[in-house]
Motif scaffolding. Structure first.
Motif, PDB file in Angstrom:
ATOM      1  N   TYR A  69      -8.274   8.764  52.881  1.00 38.93           N
ATOM      2  CA  TYR A  69      -6.866   9.114  52.629  1.00 38.93           C
ATOM      3  C   TYR A  69      -6.696   9.692  51.223  1.00 38.93           C
ATOM      4  O   TYR A  69      -6.061  10.738  51.034  1.00 38.93           O
ATOM      5  CB  TYR A  69      -6.005   7.865  52.803  1.00 38.93           C
ATOM      6  N   PHE A  70      -7.278   9.020  50.233  1.00 42.38           N
ATOM      7  CA  PHE A  70      -7.138   9.484  48.847  1.00 42.38           C
ATOM      8  C   PHE A  70      -7.789  10.857  48.656  1.00 42.38           C
ATOM      9  O   PHE A  70      -7.244  11.720  47.964  1.00 42.38           O
ATOM     10  CB  PHE A  70      -7.762   8.476  47.875  1.00 42.38           C
ATOM     11  N   LEU A  71      -8.967  11.069  49.259  1.00 43.96           N
ATOM     12  CA  LEU A  71      -9.641  12.361  49.107  1.00 43.96           C
ATOM     13  C   LEU A  71      -8.818  13.474  49.752  1.00 43.96           C
ATOM     14  O   LEU A  71      -8.662  14.557  49.182  1.00 43.96           O
ATOM     15  CB  LEU A  71     -11.040  12.308  49.723  1.00 43.96           C
ATOM     16  N   SER A  72      -8.283  13.213  50.924  1.00 42.55           N
ATOM     17  CA  SER A  72      -7.468  14.216  51.603  1.00 42.55           C
ATOM     18  C   SER A  72      -6.228  14.556  50.778  1.00 42.55           C
ATOM     19  O   SER A  72      -5.887  15.740  50.591  1.00 42.55           O
ATOM     20  CB  SER A  72      -7.050  13.704  52.985  1.00 42.55           C
ATOM     21  N   LYS A  73      -5.539  13.555  50.281  1.00 41.67           N
ATOM     22  CA  LYS A  73      -4.351  13.790  49.470  1.00 41.67           C
ATOM     23  C   LYS A  73      -4.690  14.521  48.166  1.00 41.67           C
ATOM     24  O   LYS A  73      -3.934  15.378  47.698  1.00 41.67           O
ATOM     25  CB  LYS A  73      -3.663  12.462  49.158  1.00 41.67           C
ATOM     26  N   THR A  74      -5.853  14.208  47.595  1.00 42.40           N
ATOM     27  CA  THR A  74      -6.260  14.853  46.347  1.00 42.40           C
ATOM     28  C   THR A  74      -6.497  16.344  46.552  1.00 42.40           C
ATOM     29  O   THR A  74      -6.022  17.175  45.763  1.00 42.40           O
ATOM     30  CB  THR A  74      -7.529  14.184  45.781  1.00 42.40           C
ATOM     31  N   VAL A  75      -7.256  16.708  47.605  1.00 41.00           N
ATOM     32  CA  VAL A  75      -7.534  18.133  47.808  1.00 41.00           C
ATOM     33  C   VAL A  75      -6.256  18.882  48.158  1.00 41.00           C
ATOM     34  O   VAL A  75      -6.093  20.060  47.779  1.00 41.00           O
ATOM     35  CB  VAL A  75      -8.625  18.368  48.883  1.00 41.00           C
ATOM     36  N   LYS A  76      -5.323  18.229  48.844  1.00 43.15           N
ATOM     37  CA  LYS A  76      -4.033  18.867  49.115  1.00 43.15           C
ATOM     38  C   LYS A  76      -3.276  19.111  47.801  1.00 43.15           C
ATOM     39  O   LYS A  76      -2.700  20.187  47.588  1.00 43.15           O
ATOM     40  CB  LYS A  76      -3.196  17.996  50.054  1.00 43.15           C
ATOM     41  N   ASP A  77      -3.268  18.105  46.916  1.00 42.24           N
ATOM     42  CA  ASP A  77      -2.605  18.262  45.619  1.00 42.24           C
ATOM     43  C   ASP A  77      -3.235  19.373  44.787  1.00 42.24           C
ATOM     44  O   ASP A  77      -2.569  20.009  43.974  1.00 42.24           O
ATOM     45  CB  ASP A  77      -2.665  16.953  44.833  1.00 42.24           C
ATOM     46  N   LEU A  78      -4.548  19.596  45.002  1.00 41.11           N
ATOM     47  CA  LEU A  78      -5.271  20.623  44.245  1.00 41.11           C
ATOM     48  C   LEU A  78      -5.174  22.000  44.906  1.00 41.11           C
ATOM     49  O   LEU A  78      -5.838  22.934  44.471  1.00 41.11           O
ATOM     50  CB  LEU A  78      -6.733  20.220  44.081  1.00 41.11           C
ATOM     51  N   GLY A  79      -4.379  22.131  45.954  1.00 41.19           N
ATOM     52  CA  GLY A  79      -4.098  23.444  46.515  1.00 41.19           C
ATOM     53  C   GLY A  79      -4.858  23.823  47.764  1.00 41.19           C
ATOM     54  O   GLY A  79      -4.857  25.005  48.150  1.00 41.19           O
ATOM     55  N   ALA A  80      -5.524  22.874  48.425  1.00 39.79           N
ATOM     56  CA  ALA A  80      -6.250  23.209  49.648  1.00 39.79           C
ATOM     57  C   ALA A  80      -5.289  23.807  50.678  1.00 39.79           C
ATOM     58  O   ALA A  80      -4.146  23.359  50.827  1.00 39.79           O
ATOM     59  CB  ALA A  80      -6.917  21.962  50.227  1.00 39.79           C
ATOM     60  N   GLY A  81      -5.798  24.816  51.411  1.00 37.75           N
ATOM     61  CA  GLY A  81      -4.971  25.443  52.426  1.00 37.75           C
ATOM     62  C   GLY A  81      -4.770  24.573  53.645  1.00 37.75           C
ATOM     63  O   GLY A  81      -3.716  24.594  54.275  1.00 37.75           O
TER      64      GLY A  81
END
Length: 300
Positions: A69-81
């Motif tokens: 969950y944390f990794l997914s939220k982190t990459v989303k916060d960093l701009g993942a498409g």
């Protein structure tokens, strides 16, 4: 949009195969625990505007879901498409109804949880019993891939004169398909389950197959109670030492050792869950599932 693939801890070998098959970038991240047990996540790869794939098979899910969950939220916060979760084994599928008063329907709760942090999901042969489709409990596009053909291919290449043995009547259609593709006959057990480890098994007439090698096939090998008793009974009626095959080798407690001690010649699983029994590679299936999701042409 480029694809970048991250391996959650324990999924490195399968992820390496997927990176090669999908010509994708390897994602770099640190996932560890602070001394107090809290999870630390740091992503060092550039994920902005990229398709991010997280590879995490979900056996022992309670230990994995928060880092995921944390990794997914982190990459989303960093701009993942986008974020695609590849979970070869999908947990929390068995409690799909309220069997006893006061129970939680955890398959539905887990589906909502995953749907809240992943945009798409790819898995291998989830345990669909009373649920007709993953869309009943997951609110994101999902892709189910099936390992039957891969198992049939392995049987055909490695076992002379097999007879397939299915665990119960619910498995008959699936076992019949594996047997047909492997060019082998099959029988199905009659099983009565009174609890997790309280299972009664009766074997149909097998006199015609005494010179065959029994191949026990199931989607999940967890406690292996049914398989252990079946192996012992087959040996007791003079059958050859069986080979046990499972898509998902969970092997609760000492299940793997108990199968061998009961008289199994070999225990074989796919690499949906990493284990020394892995003989059948499903990375091609997962790569195909991802490509189909990209083309929005799910395989039924």
């Amino acid at each position: 949009m480029d694809t970048i693939i991250f391996a959650l801890p324990g999924n490195e070998e399968l992820t390496t195969k997927l990176i090669y098959k999908l010509d994708a970038e390897k994602g770099e991240a640190v996932i560890r625990h602070f001394p107090d047990g809290e999870t630390y996540v740091r992503v060092s790869s550039d994920v902005k505007d990229k398709r991010v794939v997280l590879v995490c098979t979900l056996n022992s899910p309670d230990d994995k879901i928060l880092p995921l969950y944390f990794l997914s939220k982190t990459v989303k916060d960093l701009g993942a498409g986008s974020v695609c979760l590849i979970a070869p084994y999908l947990s929390y599928m068995r409690q799909d109804k309220r069997f006893n008063t006061g129970e939680g329907i955890t398959s539905a709760y887990f589906g909502r949880l995953v749907s809240g942090f992943a945009d798409t999901l790819i898995t291998i042969d989830p345990h669909l019993h009373r649920i007709a489709s993953l869309s009943e409990i997951y609110y994101i596009p999902t892709q189910i891939m099936h390992a039957a053909q891969s198992i049939s291919d392995w049987i055909r290449k490695n076992i002379t004169k097999p007879v397939l043995v299915g665990p119960d009547s619910e498995s008959e259609q699936w076992v019949a398909q594996v047997a047909r593709d492997a060019g082998a006959p099959f029988v199905v057990l009659e099983k009565t389950r009174h609890g997790d480890r309280d299972v009664k098994v009766s074997i149909p007439h097998v006199e015609a197959y005494t010179d065959y090698t029994p191949v026990l096939v199931d989607d999940i090998i967890s406690t292996a109670t049914t398989m252990v008793r079946t192996v012992a009974q087959l040996r007791g009626v003079g059958m050859k030492a069986p080979i046990c095959i499972g898509i998902h080798g969970i092997f609760a407690d000492n299940a793997y050792e108990e199968l061998l001690e009961a008289g199994a010649k070999e225990v074989v699983t796919t690499n949906a869950i990493t284990h020394k029994s892995n003989r059948i590679d499903i990375s091609d299936l997962l790569a195909q599932g991802y490509q189909h999701l990209l083309r929005d042409q799910p395989i039924m």
